[in-house]
Write a protein that holds these residues in place. Structure first.
Motif, mmCIF file in Angstrom:
data_model
loop_
_atom_site.group_PDB
_atom_site.id
_atom_site.type_symbol
_atom_site.label_atom_id
_atom_site.label_comp_id
_atom_site.label_asym_id
_atom_site.label_seq_id
_atom_site.Cartn_x
_atom_site.Cartn_y
_atom_site.Cartn_z
ATOM 1 N N LEU A 4 0.776 -1.241 -0.024
ATOM 2 C CA LEU A 4 -0.040 0.059 -0.036
ATOM 3 C C LEU A 4 0.911 1.121 0.087
ATOM 4 O O LEU A 4 2.026 1.383 0.268
ATOM 5 N N SER A 5 0.387 2.259 -0.250
ATOM 6 C CA SER A 5 1.048 3.539 -0.581
ATOM 7 C C SER A 5 1.682 3.968 0.984
ATOM 8 O O SER A 5 1.248 3.914 1.972
ATOM 9 N N LEU A 11 0.955 8.261 7.082
ATOM 10 C CA LEU A 11 0.251 9.338 8.046
ATOM 11 C C LEU A 11 -0.756 8.617 8.663
ATOM 12 O O LEU A 11 -1.120 9.136 9.696
ATOM 13 N N GLY A 12 -1.352 7.612 8.414
ATOM 14 C CA GLY A 12 -2.606 6.847 8.978
ATOM 15 C C GLY A 12 -1.968 6.185 10.189
ATOM 16 O O GLY A 12 -2.430 6.437 11.251
ATOM 17 N N ILE A 13 -0.672 5.797 10.317
ATOM 18 C CA ILE A 13 -0.066 5.339 11.190
ATOM 19 C C ILE A 13 -0.016 6.491 12.392
ATOM 20 O O ILE A 13 -0.034 6.365 13.537
ATOM 21 N N HIS A 26 2.921 6.644 1.712
ATOM 22 C CA HIS A 26 2.541 7.980 2.292
ATOM 23 C C HIS A 26 1.319 7.797 3.021
ATOM 24 O O HIS A 26 1.303 8.251 4.057
ATOM 25 N N VAL A 27 0.433 7.258 2.506
ATOM 26 C CA VAL A 27 -1.010 7.225 3.200
ATOM 27 C C VAL A 27 -0.920 6.388 4.465
ATOM 28 O O VAL A 27 -1.383 6.753 5.425
ATOM 29 N N VAL A 28 -0.196 5.083 4.302
ATOM 30 C CA VAL A 28 -0.298 4.281 5.515
ATOM 31 C C VAL A 28 0.637 5.024 6.675
ATOM 32 O O VAL A 28 0.290 4.945 7.805
#
Lengths: 349, 314
Positions: free
Chosen positions: B91-92, B98-100, B94-96
């Motif tokens: 998965l991306s 920031l999600g973490i 970047h997204v993961v």
């Protein structure tokens, strides 16, 4: 294990997996409620009721969704072109500062002219804030994730200085806040007597405008092409750097409208707690909407509902309101995973 | 001359080393992740959860070192989640990441409110005390700076050497670097890119957790919501500044900390009083951006950074 692409995912897969992600999120929220010694069903019920259970609750949710639609759009536009703008928070404050600068008596204009002029100036300010990191990216190859993130901290300190110095309200009893906007600069309410301002209408219009730009204009096509494959886009003659800059201007401008709408529509002045992280939450909003501008409206309403509902639930049931942040972060992570698994299956070995 | 006085004071050098310590832990952690090919934007949140978990453990009665272990485990746990989503599932990052960061920060806030519902100011713990090295701590300037710090600071400096040696002098380090440069070559050796990358992210996140714990267990003695305050993002800039080399990155952390210590002291001079304090507080963030700009020209980015690896694809 490895992932194997599925050419034509079944409808069950496309609906079932995101639904499963949502179910998992609800399950985790229930466990957290249990951990806090509350009944999970009652907790979820109270969140729902607090978000949409009464006219007051619903209006509160719509109000909270307004800045999130703007920041969500800002992120969606940028991420589509693989421009990692994590600085919507800074751009929001830039818009808010300009709104205060121009809205406290600097321009002797009637409201019909004043409000659009301020909105346009706010957008310009937000666009300029993002222009720096983007030029650094296109000209010097500096990664924009970190620069936009760091700009958030710089901007917040700048606002703090403004509110203690040049923009400080002399009648503010020493509090770091700006003077109130003049009446002509305020966004009127949509229906007199209801606490919902035209910022919400502007947000919906912006979502439609972004959708039109993305689907009906050359710029929209170029932004998509750059996002899908920058190298191929360059080879096809698309000026990648220029498209990035245009994307940045649009994205920064949208984020700045969040600041404009919060100041001119809701708060009436600028304080350091204008945004409880709307810029960062915009990332969740955009991702949950799969970067689709009209989807952003829906997901902003959902995210706003979770925050507003959790606040009211927390007062009633005593579960810490941070359950909302955990819930949304979980929703984000499970949703991106679910979407990955709709188009690929796991092969063990 | 104000600046000269500051540069000649022992407290300035001691503060520099102290401020650099959490950055060294977290920067080394990020460097390990990135060297294996994974950008870990969870760093900011992982530092928060480390700061909280370590402090909470000590508050609940474990010893200080057990608290450090708890902080490391908390970091590793979020590292495991990050690694699972970004490495096998690709998965991306970047997204993961920031999600973490959001998830870890929210978890710390939630757990804090849950365990201390009523308090207005967080309770204090007894933090790590400075450990004077006999003899050496008496050296003027250098003594207080280098040999009169807490055990965690010494550990940070030991880790610079350990990470360098492991990265450049062991087969494991070679495999890790190859996973970030040319993952196919790792598979050709019969090693698993997935295992190496996941291991790197988990270990790196553990170090980030310890970096956060330094704040609550050595620099200060309580936990505050905003205490990490962008340090994680600064560490990502430091990795770039250090050209993905442990020694250089640590040097960057020290240089950065020196500017930070300097700005705090300049604020208190008669000249500094004329400038708004916010300008001084901006210095660390502005410096980080400058560092990125200066170094990006001769970037030696790991070639497979942010490129997911799926066995059998090319």
């Amino acid at each position: 294990m490895r992932l194997e692409p599925i050419p034509n995912p079944s409808a069950l897969r496309r609906v079932g997996l995101p639904a499963g992600a949502l179910a998992l999120t609800v399950l985790i929220a229930s466990l957290l409620a249990l951990l806090a010694g509350a009944n999970p069903f009652a907790t979820l019920g109270l969140i729902l009721k607090g978000a949409a259970g009464s006219r007051f609750a619903l209006l509160e949710t719509l109000n909270r969704a307004t800045p999130l639609i703007f920041t969500g759009l800002a992120v969606a536009v940028a991420f589509r072109a693989k421009l990692w703008n994590i600085g919507a928070e800074a751009q929001l404050y830039a818009g808010a500062v300009v709104t205060v600068l121009l809205g406290t008596g600097a321009l002797p204009l009637p409201s019909v002219f004043l409000v659009p002029v301020i909105a346009a100036a706010a957008m310009l300010a937000g666009a300029l804030v993002l222009l720096g990191p983007v030029l650094l990216k296109t000209r010097a190859g500096v990664d924009e994730v970190v620069t936009t993130l760091l700009f958030n901290f710089i901007m917040l300190l700048a606002v703090s200085w403004l509110l203690e110095g040049p923009l400080k309200d002399p009648m503010g009893m020493g509090w770091p806040k700006s003077p109130a906007l003049e009446k002509a600069a305020r966004l009127p309410r949509i229906v007199e007597g209801l606490r919902l301002h035209w910022g919400f209408g502007l947000a919906i219009l912006s979502a439609i405008a972004v959708r039109v730009i993305q689907t009906r204009t050359t710029l929209g096509y170029e932004m998509r092409a750059v996002g899908l494959n920058a190298e191929a886009a360059r080879f096809a003659g698309i000026p990648v750097g220029r498209v990035m800059v245009k994307t940045a201007l649009l994205s920064g401008g949208l984020a700045a409208l969040a600041g404009f709408s919060e100041v001119a529509g809701l708060k009436g002045n600028l304080t350091l707690d204008l945004s409880p992280g709307f810029g960062y939450t915009g990332i969740i909003v955009a991702m949950l909407a799969l970067l689709n501008p009209l989807g952003v409206v829906v997901s902003a309403l959902f995210v706003a509902g979770v925050f507003v509902g959790a606040d009211s639930m927390s007062r009633a049931a005593g579960v810490p309101t941070y359950i909302a942040d955990i819930l949304l972060a979980t929703a984000l992570l499970t949703m991106v995973l679910a979407l990955r698994l709709t188009t690929a299956r796991i092969r063990w070995r | 001359m104000d600046i000269l006085d500051i540069l000649l004071s022992a407290s300035f050098w001691a503060a520099t080393v102290r401020i650099a310590s959490p950055l060294i832990f977290a920067t080394l952690g990020e460097l390990i992740c990135e060297r294996a090919g994974v950008l870990n934007l969870g760093i900011e949140g992982i530092m928060v959860i480390g700061a909280f978990a370590g402090w909470m453990a000590v508050y609940l009665g474990t010893g200080l070192w057990a608290g450090v272990a708890v902080a490391m485990l908390a970091g590793m746990l979020f590292g495991l989640l990050h690694a699972t989503l970004t490495v096998p599932f690709g998965l991306s990052q970047h997204v993961v990441g920031l999600g973490i960061t959001l998830l870890a920060t929210a978890t710390a806030s939630f757990a804090y409110r849950l365990s201390l519902p009523e308090v207005t100011s967080p309770p204090k713990i007894e933090p790590f005390q400075p450990l004077e090295i006999p003899g050496l701590s008496q050296i003027p300037l250098l003594g207080p700076a280098l040999f009169s710090q807490t055990a965690l600071t010494y550990l940070a400096f030991v880790l610079i050497v350990v990470v360098s040696v492991v990265l450049y002098r062991t087969p494991l380090g070679l495999a890790l670097r190859a996973a970030g440069e040319n993952p196919a070559s790792v598979e050709a050796q019969g090693l698993s890119v997935t295992a190496i990358r996941m291991g790197a992210v988990i270990v790196g996140s553990g170090l980030m957790g310890v970096g956060g714990a330094f704040l609550t267990m050595s620099a200060f003695s309580s936990f505050f919501f905003e205490m990490v305050n962008g340090r994680g993002w600064i560490c990502i800039a430091l990795v770039v500044f250090g050209a993905w080399r442990p020694g250089k990155a640590a040097l960057g952390a020290l240089l950065f900390a020196a500017f930070d210590a300097l700005q705090v002291r300049l604020q208190q001079t008669p000249m500094g009083a004329l400038i708004p304090y916010q300008v001084f507080l901006m210095v660390p963030y502005v410096l980080s951006i400058l560092a990125l700009v200066l170094m990006s020209r001769r970037a030696e980015v790991p070639a497979a950074l942010m490129v997911p690896f799926n066995k059998g694809e090319r």
